[in-house]
Scaffold this motif. Structure first.
Motif, PDB file in Angstrom:
ATOM      1  N   SER A  70       0.852  -1.185   0.000  1.00 46.26           N
ATOM      2  CA  SER A  70       0.000   0.000   0.000  1.00 46.26           C
ATOM      3  C   SER A  70       0.885   1.231   0.000  1.00 46.26           C
ATOM      4  N   ILE A  71       0.554   2.161  -0.877  1.00 45.50           N
ATOM      5  CA  ILE A  71       1.303   3.406  -1.001  1.00 45.50           C
ATOM      6  C   ILE A  71       0.357   4.564  -0.688  1.00 45.50           C
ATOM      7  N   ARG A  72       0.817   5.468   0.169  1.00 44.33           N
ATOM      8  CA  ARG A  72       0.070   6.699   0.462  1.00 44.33           C
ATOM      9  C   ARG A  72       0.990   7.854   0.102  1.00 44.33           C
ATOM     10  N   TRP A  73       0.462   8.831  -0.621  1.00 49.07           N
ATOM     11  CA  TRP A  73       1.260   9.975  -1.013  1.00 49.07           C
ATOM     12  C   TRP A  73       0.384  11.209  -1.078  1.00 49.07           C
ATOM     13  N   GLY A  74       1.029  12.358  -1.012  1.00 48.95           N
ATOM     14  CA  GLY A  74       0.280  13.602  -1.132  1.00 48.95           C
ATOM     15  C   GLY A  74       1.044  14.783  -0.572  1.00 48.95           C
ATOM     16  N   ARG A  75       0.322  15.893  -0.437  1.00 45.52           N
ATOM     17  CA  ARG A  75       0.899  17.093   0.154  1.00 45.52           C
ATOM     18  C   ARG A  75       1.039  16.906   1.655  1.00 45.52           C
ATOM     19  N   ALA A  76       2.103  17.438   2.204  1.00 41.44           N
ATOM     20  CA  ALA A  76       2.309  17.382   3.652  1.00 41.44           C
ATOM     21  C   ALA A  76       1.109  18.038   4.343  1.00 41.44           C
ATOM     22  N   GLY A  77       0.679  17.421   5.429  1.00 41.60           N
ATOM     23  CA  GLY A  77      -0.446  17.958   6.191  1.00 41.60           C
ATOM     24  C   GLY A  77      -1.812  17.510   5.698  1.00 41.60           C
ATOM     25  N   THR A  78      -1.847  16.661   4.667  1.00 40.73           N
ATOM     26  CA  THR A  78      -3.121  16.133   4.172  1.00 40.73           C
ATOM     27  C   THR A  78      -3.151  14.624   4.378  1.00 40.73           C
ATOM     28  N   ALA A  79      -4.330  14.042   4.198  1.00 41.14           N
ATOM     29  CA  ALA A  79      -4.450  12.588   4.294  1.00 41.14           C
ATOM     30  C   ALA A  79      -3.828  11.912   3.078  1.00 41.14           C
ATOM     31  N   GLY A  80      -3.760  12.621   1.971  1.00 47.84           N
ATOM     32  CA  GLY A  80      -3.160  12.068   0.762  1.00 47.84           C
ATOM     33  C   GLY A  80      -4.050  11.059   0.060  1.00 47.84           C
ATOM     34  N   THR A  81      -3.455  10.368  -0.864  1.00 44.52           N
ATOM     35  CA  THR A  81      -4.127   9.357  -1.673  1.00 44.52           C
ATOM     36  C   THR A  81      -3.503   8.009  -1.356  1.00 44.52           C
ATOM     37  N   VAL A  82      -4.334   6.958  -1.341  1.00 48.58           N
ATOM     38  CA  VAL A  82      -3.837   5.610  -1.066  1.00 48.58           C
ATOM     39  C   VAL A  82      -4.124   4.718  -2.259  1.00 48.58           C
ATOM     40  N   LYS A  83      -3.140   3.902  -2.615  1.00 49.68           N
ATOM     41  CA  LYS A  83      -3.346   2.890  -3.642  1.00 49.68           C
ATOM     42  C   LYS A  83      -2.707   1.600  -3.162  1.00 49.68           C
ATOM     43  N   HIS A  84      -3.437   0.504  -3.308  1.00 46.67           N
ATOM     44  CA  HIS A  84      -2.930  -0.811  -2.920  1.00 46.67           C
ATOM     45  C   HIS A  84      -2.577  -1.590  -4.180  1.00 46.67           C
ATOM     46  N   PHE A  85      -1.398  -2.195  -4.171  1.00 44.50           N
ATOM     47  CA  PHE A  85      -0.940  -3.029  -5.273  1.00 44.50           C
ATOM     48  C   PHE A  85      -0.931  -4.471  -4.787  1.00 44.50           C
ATOM     49  N   PRO A  86      -1.877  -5.305  -5.255  1.00 41.68           N
ATOM     50  CA  PRO A  86      -1.920  -6.704  -4.808  1.00 41.68           C
ATOM     51  C   PRO A  86      -0.692  -7.475  -5.281  1.00 41.68           C
ATOM     52  N   LEU A  87      -0.468  -8.625  -4.663  1.00 39.22           N
ATOM     53  CA  LEU A  87       0.707  -9.444  -4.989  1.00 39.22           C
ATOM     54  C   LEU A  87       0.887  -9.648  -6.490  1.00 39.22           C
ATOM     55  N   ALA A  88      -0.193  -9.883  -7.187  1.00 37.97           N
ATOM     56  CA  ALA A  88      -0.106 -10.147  -8.626  1.00 37.97           C
ATOM     57  C   ALA A  88       0.473  -8.963  -9.392  1.00 37.97           C
ATOM     58  N   GLN A  89       0.392  -7.761  -8.827  1.00 34.41           N
ATOM     59  CA  GLN A  89       0.926  -6.573  -9.487  1.00 34.41           C
ATOM     60  C   GLN A  89       2.310  -6.182  -8.960  1.00 34.41           C
ATOM     61  N   CYS A  90       2.801  -6.914  -7.970  1.00 33.67           N
ATOM     62  CA  CYS A  90       4.123  -6.630  -7.402  1.00 33.67           C
ATOM     63  C   CYS A  90       5.199  -7.316  -8.234  1.00 33.67           C
ATOM     64  N   LYS A  91       6.350  -6.699  -8.311  1.00 37.54           N
ATOM     65  CA  LYS A  91       7.475  -7.276  -9.054  1.00 37.54           C
ATOM     66  C   LYS A  91       7.781  -8.671  -8.516  1.00 37.54           C
ATOM     67  N   ASN A  92       7.773  -9.657  -9.388  1.00 32.60           N
ATOM     68  CA  ASN A  92       8.009 -11.068  -9.035  1.00 32.60           C
ATOM     69  C   ASN A  92       7.079 -11.562  -7.925  1.00 32.60           C
ATOM     70  N   ASN A  93       5.893 -10.997  -7.831  1.00 32.51           N
ATOM     71  CA  ASN A  93       4.920 -11.342  -6.779  1.00 32.51           C
ATOM     72  C   ASN A  93       5.505 -11.185  -5.383  1.00 32.51           C
ATOM     73  N   ASN A  94       6.443 -10.268  -5.219  1.00 30.39           N
ATOM     74  CA  ASN A  94       7.114 -10.061  -3.937  1.00 30.39           C
ATOM     75  C   ASN A  94       6.900  -8.611  -3.499  1.00 30.39           C
ATOM     76  N   PRO A  95       6.098  -8.387  -2.460  1.00 29.09           N
ATOM     77  CA  PRO A  95       5.806  -7.020  -2.049  1.00 29.09           C
ATOM     78  C   PRO A  95       7.031  -6.249  -1.551  1.00 29.09           C
ATOM     79  N   LEU A  96       8.002  -6.941  -0.969  1.00 23.85           N
ATOM     80  CA  LEU A  96       9.217  -6.247  -0.525  1.00 23.85           C
ATOM     81  C   LEU A  96      10.054  -5.774  -1.714  1.00 23.85           C
ATOM     82  N   LEU A  97      10.112  -6.575  -2.742  1.00 24.13           N
ATOM     83  CA  LEU A  97      10.833  -6.190  -3.951  1.00 24.13           C
ATOM     84  C   LEU A  97      10.155  -4.981  -4.598  1.00 24.13           C
TER      85      LEU A  97
END
Length: 121
Positions: A70-97
């Protein structure tokens, strides 16, 4: 105050890009093919970055879990935007990679490590 070194975490004042990359490289093989390994850790790995600017700056936070990244990004002081990348979308199905690649990309774009919100067990 909890002693983070008891869990193998680096003290915040010693946390830099190089030890994070080294620790991720140590953990990546354990997760390859077994994302449940992450459930054995005392806390999911998370990397927090910031990019200060005159207009207030930006933040970026990546958190690894057994289901992906899960990645959260945005302007400092805001809640920002969140996007989750499931295992199938992770490089080599490895979330740490996947986290490592995204982290290195942000560092290359000038983001700075926020050691107080980064946790790498």
């Amino acid at each position: 105050m909890q002693d983070d070194t008891a869990y193998g975490w680096y003290p915040a004042n010693q946390l830099t890009v190089s030890p994070i990359v080294q620790r991720l490289d140590q953990l990546i093989p354990s997760v390859q093919g077994n994302p449940d390994f992450l459930l054995t850790l005392p806390e999911f790995p998370r990397i927090a970055l910031e990019s200060p600017s005159a207009s207030g700056g930006k933040f970026w936070l990546g958190v690894v879990m057994e289901s992906g990244v899960s990645i959260r990004w945005g302007r400092a002081g805001t809640a920002g935007t969140v996007k989750h990348f499931p295992l199938a979308q992770c490089k080599n199905n490895n979330p740490l990679l996947e986290l490592k690649d995204r982290f290195m990309s942000k560092i290359g774009k000038g983001y700075n490590l926020n050691p107080h919100d980064t946790r790498i067990p």
